[in-house]
Write a protein that holds these residues in place. Structure first.
Motif, PDB file in Angstrom:
ATOM      1  N   ALA A 199       0.829  -1.209   0.000  1.00  0.00           N
ATOM      2  CA  ALA A 199       0.000   0.000   0.000  1.00  0.00           C
ATOM      3  C   ALA A 199       0.862   1.257   0.000  1.00  0.00           C
ATOM      4  O   ALA A 199       0.533   2.244  -0.676  1.00  0.00           O
ATOM      5  CB  ALA A 199      -0.931  -0.006   1.214  1.00  0.00           C
ATOM      6  N   ASP A 200       1.975   1.231   0.736  1.00  0.00           N
ATOM      7  CA  ASP A 200       2.883   2.385   0.759  1.00  0.00           C
ATOM      8  C   ASP A 200       3.486   2.633  -0.616  1.00  0.00           C
ATOM      9  O   ASP A 200       3.597   3.785  -1.066  1.00  0.00           O
ATOM     10  CB  ASP A 200       4.005   2.164   1.775  1.00  0.00           C
ATOM     11  CG  ASP A 200       3.519   2.278   3.214  1.00  0.00           C
ATOM     12  OD1 ASP A 200       2.409   2.804   3.431  1.00  0.00           O
ATOM     13  OD2 ASP A 200       4.252   1.832   4.112  1.00  0.00           O
ATOM     14  N   LEU A 201       3.879   1.555  -1.295  1.00  0.00           N
ATOM     15  CA  LEU A 201       4.455   1.711  -2.631  1.00  0.00           C
ATOM     16  C   LEU A 201       3.396   2.207  -3.608  1.00  0.00           C
ATOM     17  O   LEU A 201       3.689   3.022  -4.486  1.00  0.00           O
ATOM     18  CB  LEU A 201       5.053   0.390  -3.110  1.00  0.00           C
ATOM     19  CG  LEU A 201       5.689   0.408  -4.510  1.00  0.00           C
ATOM     20  CD1 LEU A 201       6.729   1.523  -4.636  1.00  0.00           C
ATOM     21  CD2 LEU A 201       6.306  -0.947  -4.836  1.00  0.00           C
ATOM     22  N   LEU A 202       2.170   1.732  -3.460  1.00  0.00           N
ATOM     23  CA  LEU A 202       1.090   2.222  -4.321  1.00  0.00           C
ATOM     24  C   LEU A 202       0.900   3.722  -4.129  1.00  0.00           C
ATOM     25  O   LEU A 202       0.735   4.464  -5.103  1.00  0.00           O
ATOM     26  CB  LEU A 202      -0.216   1.502  -3.998  1.00  0.00           C
ATOM     27  CG  LEU A 202      -1.435   2.020  -4.771  1.00  0.00           C
ATOM     28  CD1 LEU A 202      -1.392   1.555  -6.216  1.00  0.00           C
ATOM     29  CD2 LEU A 202      -2.734   1.585  -4.106  1.00  0.00           C
ATOM     30  N   ASP A 203       0.926   4.192  -2.881  1.00  0.00           N
ATOM     31  CA  ASP A 203       0.782   5.625  -2.612  1.00  0.00           C
ATOM     32  C   ASP A 203       1.888   6.416  -3.305  1.00  0.00           C
ATOM     33  O   ASP A 203       1.653   7.495  -3.862  1.00  0.00           O
ATOM     34  CB  ASP A 203       0.819   5.894  -1.107  1.00  0.00           C
ATOM     35  CG  ASP A 203      -0.493   5.547  -0.422  1.00  0.00           C
ATOM     36  OD1 ASP A 203      -1.509   5.411  -1.135  1.00  0.00           O
ATOM     37  OD2 ASP A 203      -0.499   5.408   0.811  1.00  0.00           O
ATOM     38  N   GLU A 204       3.106   5.884  -3.268  1.00  0.00           N
ATOM     39  CA  GLU A 204       4.230   6.542  -3.942  1.00  0.00           C
ATOM     40  C   GLU A 204       4.024   6.526  -5.449  1.00  0.00           C
ATOM     41  O   GLU A 204       4.252   7.527  -6.145  1.00  0.00           O
ATOM     42  CB  GLU A 204       5.521   5.813  -3.577  1.00  0.00           C
ATOM     43  CG  GLU A 204       6.777   6.405  -4.197  1.00  0.00           C
ATOM     44  CD  GLU A 204       8.023   5.630  -3.802  1.00  0.00           C
ATOM     45  OE1 GLU A 204       8.845   5.328  -4.693  1.00  0.00           O
ATOM     46  OE2 GLU A 204       8.160   5.320  -2.598  1.00  0.00           O
TER      47      GLU A 204
END
Length: 230
Positions: free
Chosen positions: A195-200
């Protein structure tokens, strides 16, 4: 055995052609579409033309007030941020849930392989497998309403993606690399990291497009990635 043939209504066929012309840029932001023009161009009755226009209004591709002419939507910085925020809410939770079972849909793997195999820089060539990657993750949860909610955004998302690709705001290799890493994190059960990578991933695209539209980009626009060599 012959392949299955899907019947398409005249309204759907006209809407599909208009949609394609909008995504290709032939019908640009602010372009007007009257019922008379559509009816004359496609040689159909005005009620059919009206239904085709209303279909694209519902998808967010055309804007039409009461008794007003329909126009291709003109997205501004605020609209772009709203669209991408809505995406992020839905997609982030989907990644977390897929990671609980370490489920990686084959359709997402194939979509990313298709991106890796691209040899042209045509915007729509990138957008189709890119959108397919994200929708396949959404659909993998198996919730009809979530899929329906996400698809209500697809038209506007594609408008954003067309601008991003046309202006060469993102490296296709980076898109593919981040997609691949997201799949690996899901398979490893690391939902928060995915999810963090998706946000980035989404934040970089969002803020670069905001800047290209005359807005002030947030810091996400220049977040470096460790997935590609310098």
């Amino acid at each position: 055995m012959a392949g299955r043939i899907t019947a398409v209504s005249i309204v759907d066929a006209i809407a599909a052609d208009l949609r394609s012309r909008i995504f290709s840029g032939e019908l640009g932001p602010g372009h007007t579409l009257t019922e008379t023009d559509v009816a004359t161009s496609y040689e159909v009755a005005r009620p059919t033309a009206k239904a085709s226009i209303e279909k694209l209004v519902a998808e967010g591709l055309l804007d039409r007030g009461t008794h007003k002419t329909a126009r291709v939507v003109e997205l501004g910085p605020d609209s772009v941020r709203d669209i991408y925020l809505a995406r992020a809410y839905l997609e982030s939770e989907v990644l977390r849930r897929l990671a609980r079972t370490k489920e990686v849909p084959e359709a997402a793997r194939q979509a990313n392989r298709d991106i890796a195999a691209l040899r042209t820089g045509a915007p729509l060539d990138v957008i189709e497998p890119d959108m397919r990657f994200h929708t396949s993750l959404i659909d993998a949860v198996g919730n009809e309403r979530i899929s329906r909610m996400y698809r209500s955004l697809v038209g506007e998302v594609k408008l954003c993606m067309v601008r991003i690709q046309s202006l060469h705001l993102l490296d296709t290799a980076l898109i593919q690399a981040e997609h691949q890493k997201i799949l690996e994190l899901i398979e490893a059960g690391q939902g928060e990291a995915a999810a963090d990578l998706l946000d980035e991933h989404l934040g970089r695209a969002r803020e670069r497009l905001v800047s290209a539209m005359g807005g002030t980009a947030g810091p996400e626009a220049e977040v470096p990635s460790e997935l590609l060599p310098e």
